[in-house]
Write a protein that holds these residues in place. Structure first.
Motif, short mmCIF file in Angstrom:
data_model
loop_
_atom_site.label_atom_id
_atom_site.label_comp_id
_atom_site.label_asym_id
_atom_site.label_seq_id
_atom_site.Cartn_x
_atom_site.Cartn_y
_atom_site.Cartn_z
N PRO A 57 0.83 -1.21 0.00
CA PRO A 57 0.00 0.00 0.00
C PRO A 57 0.86 1.26 0.00
O PRO A 57 2.00 1.25 0.48
N VAL A 58 0.33 2.35 -0.54
CA VAL A 58 1.01 3.63 -0.53
C VAL A 58 0.84 4.26 0.84
O VAL A 58 -0.25 4.29 1.39
N ARG A 59 1.95 4.77 1.39
CA ARG A 59 1.90 5.33 2.75
C ARG A 59 2.53 6.71 2.84
O ARG A 59 3.00 7.11 3.90
N CYS A 60 2.62 7.42 1.71
CA CYS A 60 3.28 8.72 1.78
C CYS A 60 2.64 9.69 0.82
O CYS A 60 1.75 9.34 0.04
N ALA A 61 3.12 10.95 0.85
CA ALA A 61 2.55 12.00 0.02
C ALA A 61 3.13 12.01 -1.39
O ALA A 61 2.73 12.82 -2.22
N GLU A 62 4.11 11.15 -1.66
CA GLU A 62 4.58 10.84 -3.01
C GLU A 62 5.42 11.93 -3.68
O GLU A 62 5.60 11.92 -4.89
N ALA A 63 5.96 12.86 -2.90
CA ALA A 63 6.82 13.90 -3.47
C ALA A 63 8.28 13.49 -3.38
O ALA A 63 8.70 12.90 -2.38
N ILE A 64 9.04 13.80 -4.42
CA ILE A 64 10.46 13.45 -4.44
C ILE A 64 11.24 14.51 -5.24
O ILE A 64 10.79 14.92 -6.31
N PRO A 65 12.37 14.97 -4.71
CA PRO A 65 13.22 15.87 -5.49
C PRO A 65 14.17 15.06 -6.37
O PRO A 65 14.44 13.89 -6.11
N GLY A 66 14.61 15.67 -7.45
CA GLY A 66 15.78 15.20 -8.17
C GLY A 66 15.81 13.79 -8.69
O GLY A 66 16.74 13.04 -8.39
N LEU A 67 14.83 13.35 -9.49
CA LEU A 67 14.93 12.04 -10.13
C LEU A 67 16.17 11.96 -11.01
O LEU A 67 16.78 10.90 -11.16
N GLU A 68 16.53 13.10 -11.56
CA GLU A 68 17.70 13.14 -12.45
C GLU A 68 18.98 12.74 -11.71
O GLU A 68 19.93 12.25 -12.33
N ASP A 69 19.01 12.93 -10.39
CA ASP A 69 20.18 12.54 -9.60
C ASP A 69 20.45 11.04 -9.69
O ASP A 69 21.56 10.58 -9.40
N PHE A 70 19.41 10.28 -10.05
CA PHE A 70 19.54 8.82 -10.12
C PHE A 70 19.55 8.32 -11.57
O PHE A 70 19.33 7.14 -11.82
N ASN A 71 19.81 9.25 -12.49
CA ASN A 71 19.79 8.91 -13.92
C ASN A 71 18.45 8.31 -14.33
O ASN A 71 18.38 7.42 -15.18
N ILE A 72 17.39 8.81 -13.70
CA ILE A 72 16.03 8.40 -14.04
C ILE A 72 15.37 9.56 -14.79
O ILE A 72 15.25 10.66 -14.25
N LYS A 73 14.97 9.31 -16.01
CA LYS A 73 14.31 10.34 -16.79
C LYS A 73 12.85 10.45 -16.35
O LYS A 73 12.12 9.47 -16.37
N PRO A 74 12.44 11.65 -15.90
CA PRO A 74 11.03 11.82 -15.51
C PRO A 74 10.11 11.41 -16.67
O PRO A 74 10.31 11.83 -17.81
N SER A 75 9.16 10.56 -16.36
CA SER A 75 8.30 10.00 -17.39
C SER A 75 6.83 10.18 -17.02
O SER A 75 6.47 10.11 -15.84
N ASP A 76 6.00 10.39 -18.04
CA ASP A 76 4.56 10.47 -17.80
C ASP A 76 4.02 9.16 -17.26
O ASP A 76 2.90 9.11 -16.75
N GLU A 77 4.83 8.12 -17.37
CA GLU A 77 4.42 6.81 -16.83
C GLU A 77 4.18 6.89 -15.33
O GLU A 77 3.25 6.28 -14.80
N PHE A 78 5.03 7.65 -14.61
CA PHE A 78 4.89 7.71 -13.15
C PHE A 78 4.89 9.11 -12.57
O PHE A 78 4.54 9.28 -11.41
N VAL A 79 5.29 10.13 -13.32
CA VAL A 79 5.26 11.50 -12.81
C VAL A 79 3.87 12.08 -13.01
O VAL A 79 3.34 12.08 -14.12
N ARG A 80 3.27 12.57 -11.93
CA ARG A 80 1.94 13.16 -12.01
C ARG A 80 1.97 14.69 -11.99
O ARG A 80 1.12 15.34 -12.58
N SER A 81 2.96 15.26 -11.33
CA SER A 81 3.11 16.72 -11.30
C SER A 81 4.57 17.10 -11.16
O SER A 81 5.33 16.40 -10.48
N LYS A 82 4.93 18.19 -11.81
CA LYS A 82 6.25 18.77 -11.61
C LYS A 82 6.11 19.88 -10.58
O LYS A 82 5.15 20.67 -10.62
N VAL A 83 7.05 19.95 -9.66
CA VAL A 83 6.96 20.90 -8.54
C VAL A 83 8.08 21.94 -8.66
O VAL A 83 9.24 21.59 -8.86
#
Length: 391
Positions: free
Chosen positions: A45-71
């Motif tokens: 189950p999801v247990r958090c507010a789902e905000a995260i900084p800096g996906l790029e720091d992990f060489n993960i390209k932000p994707s519409d697959e899982f990104v719902r909002s840019k902050v």
């Protein structure tokens, strides 16, 4: 289980962001890795507010697959409604769909070579020579696998570290109780700004939030109050004068509950053949309760050190302490500072929160400690709380 082997180099317990990143890095570096998850679906189950900084720091390209909002920042609200705009590089990031994002991280680990067991619970951990015997319950059957190293990424209720003799149990009074509705028809101030609400009536010992999430919004809070349940605080927040007009047409489509350990990191995150990662290790901000970024970053460090240990044929405590040295060098001071700030904020009454907001002004970037000290020294009612910081 058809694909389960008798032995692995590394067994990772828990397929949250920390565990999946550990398994990814370990497998990528050639270690024979098994990732074990107790839920039948990774990300639930999801247990958090789902905000995260800096996906790029992990060489993960932000994707519409899982990104719902840019902050691009956030607003902090006092009990009276005074608003402070937060705009700094550290306040940017994304709100993700954890059900999809967590699964994405697990898929990435699998593509790197890690095996995965879902709906599988580690029920025992015993030392046999210089290896572990890991007991895994799957569909009513007990399977035993051997592993040179175990990575405990099993969350706030972590048992794995305790099995290995480390002190990882969290004091219930130091766990923030969280409740959140994912809601539709929320009228947002700005679809790229997070909202944080402080006040002892709003969320004692924590804060409430409204986070944009595509067509929806996460409306929730975290509290440290044993006299009133988080869900009751949440119901009251929905009717608070500061937000009720914007929430009057909103309706929930999901309820999420959980706990966030806000007491800082555990005393020790390694021992012979074992590392501790993420919420299990207390690698979560005591101030904000944010832990996804920290879990992922520390998870990568754990996977890297564990795979190096396998290559060096040395998974002793002396070798694995590299992991703690690495993550503490990068994150420990920040965590302890956040713990200090949290303890100050929870002492403030609502009038003092308002006074602190006056000191901070209408806009907040990175705090200039010297300027802050000059202002706070003129506020005796606040100075008693901030002496340790400004002097």
């Amino acid at each position: 289980m058809r694909e389960l082997k008798d032995s692995y180099d590394i067994v990772v317990v828990g397929a949250g962001p920390g565990g999946s990143c550990s398994a990814y890095e370990a497998a990528l570096n050639g270690a024979k890795t098994l990732l074990v998850e107790k839920s039948q679906e990774i990300g639930e189950p999801v247990r958090c507010a789902e905000a995260i900084p800096g996906l790029e720091d992990f060489n993960i390209k932000p994707s519409d697959e899982f990104v719902r909002s840019k902050v691009k920042g956030g607003y902090i609200f006092t009990p009276s409604g005074k608003r402070i705009k937060v705009s700094s590089d550290k306040a940017t990031g994304y709100v993700v769909e954890r059900k999809i994002f967590d699964k994405y991280l697990a898929i990435r680990a699998a593509k790197a070579g890690s095996k995965i067991m879902v709906k599988s619970t580690v029920v025992g951990l015993e030392r046999d020579g210089d290896e572990w015997v890991v007991e895994i319950e799957y569909l009513g059957e007990i399977y035993k696998v051997r592993s040179k190293i175990v990575i405990a990424a099993d969350g706030v209720e972590s048992n794995i570290a305790e099995y290995a003799g480390l002190k990882a149990k969290k004091n219930p009074l130091e766990v923030c109780s969280c409740a959140e509705f994912e809601m539709v028809n929320v009228k947002l101030i700005d679809s790229e700004m997070l909202e944080f609400y402080f006040g002892n009536e709003i969320a004692k010992g924590g804060y409430a939030w409204i986070f944009p999430k595509g067509d929806c919004a996460n409306v929730g809070l975290g509290v440290r109050d044993r006299k009133k349940k988080a869900i009751n605080y949440l119901y009251d927040f929905l009717e608070n004068e500061l937000v009720k007009d914007r929430l009057k047409d909103a309706t929930p489509i999901e309820l999420k509950v959980g706990g966030a350990p806000v007491s800082g990191p555990i005393e020790k995150t390694y021992t012979d053949g074992l590392l501790v990662v993420g919420d299990a290790a207390g690698q979560i901000s005591p101030l904000t309760g944010g832990g996804i970024y920290l879990a992922m970053d520390c998870g990568l460090m754990a996977g890297r050190v564990a795979s190096e240990a396998i290559k060096n044929n040395d998974w002793s405590e002396d070798f694995l302490k590299k992991y703690e040295e690495m993550w503490k060098k990068k994150h420990f001071n920040m965590l302890m500072d956040h713990l200090k700030y949290r303890k100050i904020l929870e002492k403030l009454n609502d009038e003092e929160i308002e006074e602190l907001a006056d000191v901070l002004g209408d806009s907040l970037e990175d705090i200039d400690l010297k300027k802050f000290a000059k202002k706070i020294i003129k506020r005796p009612s606040l100075l008693k709380y901030f002496k340790e910081i400004v002097f």
